[in-house]
Motif scaffolding. Structure first.
Motif, short mmCIF file in Angstrom:
data_model
loop_
_atom_site.label_atom_id
_atom_site.label_comp_id
_atom_site.label_asym_id
_atom_site.label_seq_id
_atom_site.Cartn_x
_atom_site.Cartn_y
_atom_site.Cartn_z
N VAL A 162 0.81 -1.21 0.00
CA VAL A 162 0.00 0.00 0.00
C VAL A 162 0.85 1.26 0.00
CG1 VAL A 162 -1.95 -1.09 1.13
CG2 VAL A 162 -0.17 -0.04 2.51
N GLN A 163 2.18 1.12 -0.02
CA GLN A 163 3.02 2.30 -0.10
C GLN A 163 2.83 2.96 -1.45
OE1 GLN A 163 7.05 1.34 0.77
NE2 GLN A 163 6.67 0.82 2.90
N GLY A 164 2.86 4.27 -1.46
CA GLY A 164 2.63 5.02 -2.68
C GLY A 164 1.18 5.37 -2.89
N VAL A 165 0.27 4.79 -2.10
CA VAL A 165 -1.16 5.12 -2.19
C VAL A 165 -1.42 6.35 -1.33
CG1 VAL A 165 -3.50 4.32 -1.75
CG2 VAL A 165 -1.78 2.73 -2.59
N GLU A 166 -2.04 7.34 -1.91
CA GLU A 166 -2.27 8.60 -1.19
C GLU A 166 -3.31 8.41 -0.10
OE1 GLU A 166 -3.36 13.27 -2.20
OE2 GLU A 166 -3.10 11.79 -3.80
N PRO A 167 -3.02 8.84 1.14
CA PRO A 167 -3.98 8.65 2.22
C PRO A 167 -5.11 9.67 2.16
CG PRO A 167 -2.05 9.78 3.04
CD PRO A 167 -1.75 9.42 1.61
N LEU A 168 -6.21 9.35 2.81
CA LEU A 168 -7.34 10.26 2.90
C LEU A 168 -7.02 11.38 3.88
CD1 LEU A 168 -10.36 10.91 2.29
CD2 LEU A 168 -10.92 9.52 4.30
N VAL A 169 -7.34 12.60 3.50
CA VAL A 169 -7.13 13.78 4.34
C VAL A 169 -8.48 14.40 4.67
CG1 VAL A 169 -6.06 16.05 4.51
CG2 VAL A 169 -4.87 14.20 3.31
N LEU A 170 -8.69 14.70 5.95
CA LEU A 170 -9.92 15.33 6.39
C LEU A 170 -9.63 16.75 6.87
CD1 LEU A 170 -11.44 12.38 8.48
CD2 LEU A 170 -11.85 12.93 6.08
N LYS A 171 -10.56 17.65 6.63
CA LYS A 171 -10.41 19.04 7.04
C LYS A 171 -11.72 19.55 7.62
CE LYS A 171 -11.84 21.05 2.61
NZ LYS A 171 -11.50 21.99 1.52
N ASN A 172 -11.64 20.67 8.32
CA ASN A 172 -12.86 21.30 8.85
C ASN A 172 -13.76 21.77 7.73
OD1 ASN A 172 -10.68 21.90 11.08
ND2 ASN A 172 -12.68 22.11 12.06
N LYS A 173 -15.04 21.55 7.90
CA LYS A 173 -16.00 22.18 7.01
C LYS A 173 -16.09 23.64 7.38
CE LYS A 173 -20.61 21.61 5.04
NZ LYS A 173 -21.84 20.80 5.03
N ALA A 174 -15.95 24.50 6.40
CA ALA A 174 -15.88 25.93 6.67
C ALA A 174 -17.18 26.45 7.29
CB ALA A 174 -15.58 26.69 5.38
N PRO A 175 -17.12 27.08 8.46
CA PRO A 175 -18.34 27.66 9.06
C PRO A 175 -18.67 29.01 8.42
CG PRO A 175 -16.46 28.08 10.48
CD PRO A 175 -15.94 27.26 9.32
N ARG A 176 -19.86 29.48 8.68
CA ARG A 176 -20.25 30.81 8.18
C ARG A 176 -20.46 31.74 9.36
NH1 ARG A 176 -25.71 31.80 8.65
NH2 ARG A 176 -27.00 29.99 9.24
N TRP A 177 -20.20 33.02 9.14
CA TRP A 177 -20.35 34.01 10.19
C TRP A 177 -21.79 34.51 10.22
CZ3 TRP A 177 -18.03 35.58 14.40
CH2 TRP A 177 -18.38 36.79 14.98
N HIS A 178 -22.43 34.38 11.39
CA HIS A 178 -23.82 34.81 11.55
C HIS A 178 -23.83 36.23 12.12
CE1 HIS A 178 -28.06 34.80 12.63
NE2 HIS A 178 -28.20 33.59 12.09
N GLU A 179 -24.33 37.17 11.33
CA GLU A 179 -24.29 38.57 11.73
C GLU A 179 -25.14 38.85 12.96
OE1 GLU A 179 -22.42 40.89 10.75
OE2 GLU A 179 -21.48 39.90 9.03
N GLN A 180 -26.33 38.25 13.03
CA GLN A 180 -27.21 38.52 14.17
C GLN A 180 -26.69 37.90 15.46
OE1 GLN A 180 -31.03 37.08 12.91
NE2 GLN A 180 -31.48 38.89 11.65
N LEU A 181 -26.20 36.70 15.37
CA LEU A 181 -25.69 36.02 16.56
C LEU A 181 -24.26 36.40 16.87
CD1 LEU A 181 -27.11 32.42 15.97
CD2 LEU A 181 -28.07 34.25 17.39
N GLN A 182 -23.57 37.00 15.88
CA GLN A 182 -22.17 37.37 16.04
C GLN A 182 -21.31 36.18 16.46
OE1 GLN A 182 -20.59 40.73 15.57
NE2 GLN A 182 -22.42 40.55 14.28
N CYS A 183 -21.44 35.10 15.69
CA CYS A 183 -20.65 33.90 15.98
C CYS A 183 -20.53 33.07 14.71
CB CYS A 183 -21.27 33.08 17.10
SG CYS A 183 -22.89 32.40 16.70
N TRP A 184 -19.61 32.12 14.74
CA TRP A 184 -19.44 31.19 13.65
C TRP A 184 -20.48 30.07 13.77
CZ3 TRP A 184 -16.27 32.48 9.75
CH2 TRP A 184 -15.28 33.41 10.00
N CYS A 185 -21.10 29.69 12.67
CA CYS A 185 -22.19 28.71 12.72
C CYS A 185 -21.95 27.58 11.73
CB CYS A 185 -23.53 29.38 12.41
SG CYS A 185 -24.03 30.62 13.63
#
Length: 418
Positions: free
Chosen positions: A320-343
């Protein structure tokens, strides 16, 4: 004879199965502290079960009839604690167990957890397996349960437990099948999570070889020693690096959730492509010698030990050497103007704002030909719903063990990331 009558007789029989009726009552106490109460099902049927059923009327059932009965049992008992009936049938004798193992599908195929090895197998592709984590601050322990939220009767199905152990230069989270045994020389040990000094980088270690390939050969570099008298002959006495987790530093103290990056070395990126598959183990290793055929060194005047390099076990075998591994990342949050926080949209599974909350999706290059829908699919989500209560939902290609290890990394102190 109706199906319910058959199940009732299975519990009441005095020869063989009748001896398990007492364990039925005990098994309902899912929060007990013994292995029989917490593990999903024993890996092997008790040796005395076959003898006790020698004279039983159920032993000589025609194979076709027995297959039909057990299939109906498995199809009717879809969730815990009722699904314990399936496990008791698997514990009757070897022939019953072989049929149950043939009938029961993997979590990827049926979306249900049955045997202990199910915790090492990838989750379903089309849905999330919903779990929750309970944190015990006093004992620095964490418990993974199957279900939406904690039940009032505290009869939730325990899947895994972890204990946080602080060391001089790192922190370990030892993961076990039971709540009272965190020894790495135990049959209950299935892996661990280790952090660096700052708590920004983590390595996930599995207790068994996570590749469908010949066993790796140990080298002479010493990073971990196992005393021959401290290791059970039925326990694989080594760790394999299956993933790395890193948290981005937040030196400027900017507002926003933690940002993490997961590289799953044991999962190829091709697994999320159309027609791709991830490695699915079918059983736990039975003995140390099944993985390593080299004999123990004969040291005169000293107790024998084996030196293993964690570096060699973090590297996939040649196939299995040479096989590219799976990479996971954060799903980008959105900024909520009314709540003033990341959602983020957790679809009702997270109710308390916390920097620990996250959703992970696949991070792939356009050349991998992964559909946009697959790139947006949430593979793992984790969030807070109450004091010391967190939800954990995961899906293919992660397993419950891998998802739990990633979530445990969020509980370590990270002053440089917040």
């Amino acid at each position: 004879m109706s199906f319910k009558i058959i199940v009732r007789e299975l519990r009441e029989m005095k020869d063989g199965i009748g001896n398990m009726s007492k364990r039925v009552g005990e098994g309902m106490q899912w929060r007990g502290l013994t292995r029989s109460q917490t593990a999903i099902v024993p890996d092997e049927a008790p040796p005395s079960s076959t003898d006790s059923l020698h004279q039983s009327q159920w032993t000589n059932l025609p194979p076709e009839l027995l297959l039909d009965i057990l299939r109906r049992v498995e199809e009717s008992e879809t969730s815990w604690p009722a699904r314990a009936v399936v496990l008791f049938c698997a514990s009757v004798c070897r022939s019953w167990r072989d049929i149950i193992r043939e009938i029961v599908k993997t979590p990827e195929q049926c979306g249900r957890l049955t045997f202990p090895i199910s915790l090492k197998q990838p989750g379903p592709r089309e849905s999330l397996i919903q779990c929750f984590i309970r944190r015990d601050r006093a004992n620095s322990t964490f418990y993974l349960y199957l279900g939406l939220v904690p039940s009032e009767g505290q009869r939730d199905k325990l899947l895994l437990a972890a204990k946080k152990i602080r060391r001089a230069t790192s922190t370990d989270f030892v993961i076990s099948l039971v709540v009272d045994d965190f020894s790495r020389a135990s049959n209950n040990y299935i892996g661990k999570l280790r952090s660096n000094f700052l708590g920004t980088k983590f390595t996930i270690y599995d207790s068994q070889l996570p590749y469908d390939a010949p066993a790796l050969q140990p080298n002479n570099r010493a990073s971990r020693r196992f005393h021959s008298k401290q290791v059970s002959p039925r326990v694989p006495a080594c760790n394999y690096g299956v993933g790395n987790i890193s948290y981005e530093l937040n030196v400027l103290r900017t507002r926003g959730p933690r940002r993490l990056h997961c590289v799953m070395n044991s999962i190829p990126v091709s697994s999320i492509q159309e027609g791709g598959t991830a490695f699915t183990p079918t059983s736990f290793p039975h003995s140390f010698n099944e993985q390593f055929s080299s004999p123990l060194p004969n040291l005169k005047g000293k107790e024998p030990f084996i030196d293993f390099s964690s570096t060699s076990f973090s590297k996939p075998p040649a196939s299995v050497q040479g096989v590219e591994p799976l990479v996971l990342k954060n799903k980008a949050p959105r900024w909520h103007e009314q709540l003033q926080c990341w959602c983020l949209n957790f679809k009702g599974r997270v109710t308390v704002a916390s920097v620990k909350n996250f959703q992970l999706v696949a991070a792939v290059d356009p050349s991998h030909n992964v559909s946009e829908a697959e790139q947006e699919r949430v593979i793992l989500q984790f969030g807070k719903i109450g004091k010391d209560i967190f939800t954990m939902d995961y899906s293919y290609p992660l397993s419950a063990f891998q998802a739990f290890a990633i979530c445990l990394s969020s509980f370590d102190t990270k002053p440089a990331c917040e």
